[in-house]
Enzyme design. Structure first.
Site, PDB file in Angstrom:
ATOM      1  N   LYS A 478       0.807  -0.949   0.352  1.00 31.11           N
ATOM      2  CA  LYS A 478      -0.128   0.068  -0.345  1.00 31.11           C
ATOM      3  C   LYS A 478       0.702   1.400  -0.052  1.00 31.11           C
ATOM      4  O   LYS A 478       0.297   2.214  -0.605  1.00 31.11           O
ATOM      5  CB  LYS A 478      -0.828  -0.007   1.372  1.00 31.11           C
ATOM      6  N   HIS A 606       2.097  -3.197  15.165  1.00 30.72           N
ATOM      7  CA  HIS A 606       2.528  -2.489  14.403  1.00 30.72           C
ATOM      8  C   HIS A 606       2.648  -0.932  14.921  1.00 30.72           C
ATOM      9  O   HIS A 606       1.656  -0.409  15.373  1.00 30.72           O
ATOM     10  CB  HIS A 606       1.678  -2.077  12.979  1.00 30.72           C
ATOM     11  N   GLU A 684       6.977  -5.936   8.449  1.00 34.89           N
ATOM     12  CA  GLU A 684       6.197  -5.215   7.044  1.00 34.89           C
ATOM     13  C   GLU A 684       6.517  -4.258   6.483  1.00 34.89           C
ATOM     14  O   GLU A 684       5.501  -2.692   6.603  1.00 34.89           O
ATOM     15  CB  GLU A 684       4.945  -5.405   7.022  1.00 34.89           C
TER      16      GLU A 684
HETATM   17  C1  PLP Z   1       0.966   0.067   6.359  1.00 32.14           C
HETATM   18  C2  PLP Z   1       1.441  -0.785   7.248  1.00 32.14           C
HETATM   19  C3  PLP Z   1       2.084  -1.397   7.132  1.00 32.14           C
HETATM   20  C4  PLP Z   1       3.445  -0.004   6.005  1.00 32.14           C
HETATM   21  O1  PLP Z   1       4.225   1.027   7.669  1.00 32.14           O
HETATM   22  P1  PLP Z   1       5.164   1.369   7.340  1.00 32.14           P
HETATM   23  O2  PLP Z   1       5.177   2.452   8.032  1.00 32.14           O
HETATM   24  O3  PLP Z   1       5.286   2.242   5.364  1.00 32.14           O
HETATM   25  O4  PLP Z   1       6.828   0.580   7.207  1.00 32.14           O
HETATM   26  C5  PLP Z   1       2.472  -2.406   7.764  1.00 32.14           C
HETATM   27  N1  PLP Z   1       1.863  -3.524   7.880  1.00 32.14           N
HETATM   28  C6  PLP Z   1       0.560  -3.092   8.103  1.00 32.14           C
HETATM   29  C7  PLP Z   1      -0.014  -4.140   8.436  1.00 32.14           C
HETATM   30  C8  PLP Z   1       0.316  -1.254   7.427  1.00 32.14           C
HETATM   31  O5  PLP Z   1      -1.575  -1.125   7.510  1.00 32.14           O
END
Ligand code: PLP
Length: 858
Positions: A478, A606, A684
């Site tokens: 995304k 996260h 991620e």
């Molecule tokens: C948006 C998102 C990420 C990526 O986050 P960054 O801050 O760009 O590293 C990773 N995991 C999930 C579940 C997300 O929603």
């Protein structure tokens, strides 16, 4: 350093079947300081190692000893795959094929440690593999190798340095990694010569066939004339069945080796020698003798000189003058200064018909050092994609010229870069600006466009692998779903985090397999769940009971990951108000999953996008451990995975050292999930890989000068704005930076800058990008360039007011530092965390309250 680190990024890639034998060797040389006299009174050093120790070390590298000889100075072993030379304070290991030479390192360091030998320097070299796809971890690519070497040698004073020498458009290149004690200059000049010969003369090659097993090594040595190369040396030779030959020779402290793979199609011979000087041998005649044994159609040689002599001049030595081996032309030459006064010169030669005198004079060690710049500033390749914007050939039909490089990038990567028409440019912002200017002029660009630097992705990847060796990245699509970005990450070995069917399709189209995909949206649409299940993508997150019931219904064989809340309250975009189960909800959720017979395989969190504190990760990891214990207390379970989410920021965009943050994260992982537990750790990252890679160029299409309170002010309209790429101002709390590119001139003085406001193109007052920034006076047609626009920009824009974000073209470049033809001379070091809690706050912009490290340390 922790030596027995477990899962290996890249090891997920299956070893592919190999069309031929890889002759190009990998060579590792490690040197130590002497042990204290009382522990080693005879000064035997490494020669005191027992045979079983050598065997276990070689076993790890996947080779064995087949012959042995020694003299007063050192021990020499012929191996099933090349050579091992053991000096009291130095070990040289050279292996070919699909051996895993670097895996010998932890054993060597352990044994050396037991002998009280302290590490002094390390050098790893190799040519470009003929069959790079066949190489197992950690040899899948040069950056993988460098990442691995950094674990063991990156802490030496000079830091690890990695170079790729030679013309990137040609085969082969020469790869060097070195690390040494700082200022550890060797007093004496010593030379190492490594020659790699390909396409051997067929008649010469026949001498190394031994189908009926009747030819001895000595027979081959004799027949090929190898014994006259170094007539005074003692030779230990070995012939393989049905073909192949190896020999080690020794003369005092000097050694030489020869290895031959004679099969047509991938015939290869190598010659190496170390320890001879100009008093003993003349370099030119040595090279000529060696080539006359094999008559290769092509060969490369790397001459490495260590240590600088006091008078600074070596030009009298025959080893430092240019050579012209007869019968060959030099078609490429490059020179690299290395730490501690060493220097390497790499030449490639090709046959010019036997007997002809070489037409081109190669570069000697000390001639024309400035000559080695191959990729010069502003040397871009005209970019076709500007004109034929959407008309690319299918990837499979592309043959690459500019990117016809194997080795580091690998053939596949080269093809990819060719496919995206990546133009080679210098690495400074000026180079990017020059590219923008030229592209805009050449293509009469009116629309805003992105310049995407593929080198930035490689740099970030290299950094990740070196700094977080236990953590496999699953790129969060995304953040930016650019095709080249996804394809590059896929080729590098990344997995993907997808949140919808469209994202799933995008990564499956690249060839990502289910194991490399995690459906990390804790609340999914039913049709999306069905689609994922149909494609075997079983790994998905949840944080509510209702999601479990949905999964039970639509994908009962799912492997579910419990997403918990572990927010960094200072993150740019906290997510905790929407996602993540509270710790006290977890027991109930695990119980429901059990009731529904859904397999819970791990925990995810996260910390928030653009996280500001590494302690948040440590806190999340500690919480994950708590859930593992909770699950264990509830009976048998399948817990095996920790997903530490995204939130990582690059050093360039945050001004904080990623390596330090990574060290804190590693420390928490090793503490709560030591490698011995066998738990897989993934992450991620989105922003980390995407943000720095994209620069946005916007065109000024309206201007207004006004006087406010007697001060002249400027207002500009540009053709992308808050409903397009700059939506990051609203959604990603971004702070933009900008550079002005005037058509006329590049520089301006302080006298003619004005406070300026930049507006986007839509008819909405909200569409204002920056206020009161100082810019020179601009005219319509000038460009404003916004760096670091890769994260949450393009991916979230709209078509409001008829300005369609999807129309913006992306042009690809590959940036290399201007005085470094290698493209990859990039040092970085892995920093170990220490016990001070100060170390955790390197990400900090403010104080973190809820999850201080002292809580974690209980
Ligand atoms: C948006 C998102 C990420 C990526 O986050 P960054 O801050 O760009 O590293 C990773 N995991 C999930 C579940 C997300 O929603």
């Amino acid at each position: 350093m922790g030596v027995s680190v477990a899962p290996e990024p890249g090891s997920v890639m299956e070893v592919k079947s190999c069309p031929g034998f890889e002759g190009f060797e990998k060579r590792l040389e490690v040197e130590f300081h002497p042990a204290p006299i009382f522990t080693d009174p005879e000064g035997k050093g490494l020669r005191g190692l027992a045979r079983v120790e050598l065997d276990s070390m070689l076993d790890a590298a996947k080779c064995t000893i087949v012959a042995y000889v020694s003299n007063e100075e050192f021990d020499s072993y012929v191996l099933s795959e090349s050579s091992l030379l053991v000096y009291p304070l130095k070990m040289v290991l050279k292996t070919c094929g699909t051996t895993q030479i670097l895996k010998a390192i932890p054993h060597l360091l352990e044994f050396a440690g037991a002998l009280s030998l302290r590490l002094r320097r390390c050098k790893y070299t190799r040519g470009t593999f003929m069959f790079p796809a066949a190489q197992p971890f950690p040899h899948g690519s040069f950056h993988e190798e460098v990442g691995y070497l950094e674990r063991y040698f990156g802490h030496l004073g000079s830091g690890g340095k990695a170079y790729v020498m030679g013309n990137m458009a040609k085969f082969p290149n020469w790869h060097i990694y070195t690390a040494a004690d700082e200022n550890d200059f060797m007093s004496e000049r010593t030379y190492t010569l490594e020659m790699c010969m390909t396409k051997l003369d067929q008649v010469k090659a026949t001498q190394f066939f031994n189908a009926d097993g009747t030819k001895s090594g000595a027979d081959m040595t004799e027949a090929a004339g190898i014994n006259s190369l170094l007539p005074n040396s003692k030779i230990c030779d070995f012939s393989f069945e049905p073909c192949g030959y190896s020999m080690n020779s020794m003369e005092g402290a000097a050694h030489s080796t020869i290895h031959v793979t004679p099969e047509d199609g991938f015939s290869f011979a190598s010659f190496e020698t170390m320890g001879y000087g100009s008093g003993d041998l003349d370099l030119q005649s040595l090279v000529e003798k060696v080539t006359s044994v094999f008559r290769p159609a092509c060969f490369s040689m790397c001459l490495f000189a260590a240590g600088s002599a006091e008078n600074g001049s070596h030009s009298s030595s025959s080893w430092e003058r240019s050579i012209r081996p007869s019968g060959y032309v030099c078609d490429g030459t490059s020179r690299q200064e290395l730490p501690c006064g060493s220097v390497a010169v790499f030449h490639t030669f090709k046959d010019c018909g036997y007997g002809t005198v070489a037409a081109v004079q190669p570069l000697a060690l000390f001639q024309n050092p400035e000559h080695h710049v191959i990729i010069s500033e502003n040397n871009y390749v005209p970019n076709k994609s500007v004109h034929g914007k959407y008309s690319r050939q299918p990837l499979s039909t592309v043959t690459s010229s500019v990117w016809n490089v194997d080795g580091l990038l690998g053939g596949e990567m080269a093809k990819l870069f060719a496919y995206y028409d990546a133009a080679v440019i210098g690495s400074t912002s000026k180079d990017t600006d020059a590219f923008v200017r030229k592209t805009a002029a050449d293509a009469c660009m009116e629309s805003a466009f992105y310049v995407m630097d593929l080198a930035s992705v490689l740099t970030q990847w290299k950094l990740w692998v070196a700094c977080l060796p236990r953590v496999k990245p699953f790129y969060a699509v995304k953040c930016n779903a650019d095709g080249a970005l996804l394809a590059t990450l896929h080729k590098l070995g990344a997995g993907f985090d997808v949140a919808s069917t469209a994202e799933l399709n995008a990564v499956m189209d690249l060839g990502a397999v289910p194991d490399d995909i995690i459906f990390a949206n804790p609340c999914k649409l039913p049709t999306h769940i069905v689609k994922a299940g149909k494609n075997g993508v079983l790994c998905t997150t949840f944080d509510s009971e209702s999601e479990l019931y949905k999964l039970k219904e639509y994908m009962p064989n799912a492997e579910v990951i419990l997403r918990i809340k572990a927010d960094d309250p200072n993150a740019r975009c906290p997510l905790g108000s929407k996602y993540g189960a509270e710790l006290e909800e977890c027991e109930e959720l695990l119980a429901v999953a059990k009731e529904l017979a859904l397999k819970v395989v791990g925990v995810a969190f996260h910390v928030g996008s653009g996280a500001s504190d590494a302690r948040a990760f440590a806190h999340g990891i500690a919480c994950a451990k708590h859930i593992f214990e909770l699950a264990a207390s509830m009976g048998p379970n399948d817990m095996k995975l920790v997903d530490i989410g995204g939130g990582f920021v690059s050093s360039a965009s945050s001004g904080v050292d990623f390596a330090l943050a990574a060290a804190a994260i590693n420390k928490a992982i090793d503490r709560y999930f030591p490698a011995s537990m066998g738990v897989t750790v993934i992450a991620e990252p989105g922003r980390f890989f995407a943000e720095d890679a994209f620069t946005l160029a916007t065109n000024v299409f309206g201007t207004r000068m006004r006087k406010k309170a007697g001060i002249k002010q400027a207002e500009y309209w540009v053709n992308d704005g808050i409903y397009g790429s700059m939506n990051c101002l609203l959604y990603d709390h971004a702070v933009l930076s900008v550079r002005a590119l005037r058509q006329a001139d590049a520089e301006w003085g302080e006298e003619n800058v004005y406070p300026s406001t930049i507006f986007g193109p839509t008819c909405d007052g909200l569409d204002t990008l920056m206020r009161d920034i100082y810019l020179p006076q601009l005219q319509c047609g000038d460009w404003l360039v916004f760096p670091r626009m890769g994260a949450y920009t393009k991916s979230a824009g709209s078509t409001f007011n008829g300005f369609d974000i999807r129309d913006l073209p992306t042009l690809y470049v590959y940036s290399c530092s201007e005085n470094d033809y290698s493209c990859f001379d990039h040092d970085f070091s892995v920093v170990e965390g220490n016990d001070s809690s100060e170390e955790y706050s390197i990400f900090s912009f403010g104080n973190i309250s809820s999850s201080s490290s002292s809580d974690d340390e209980q």
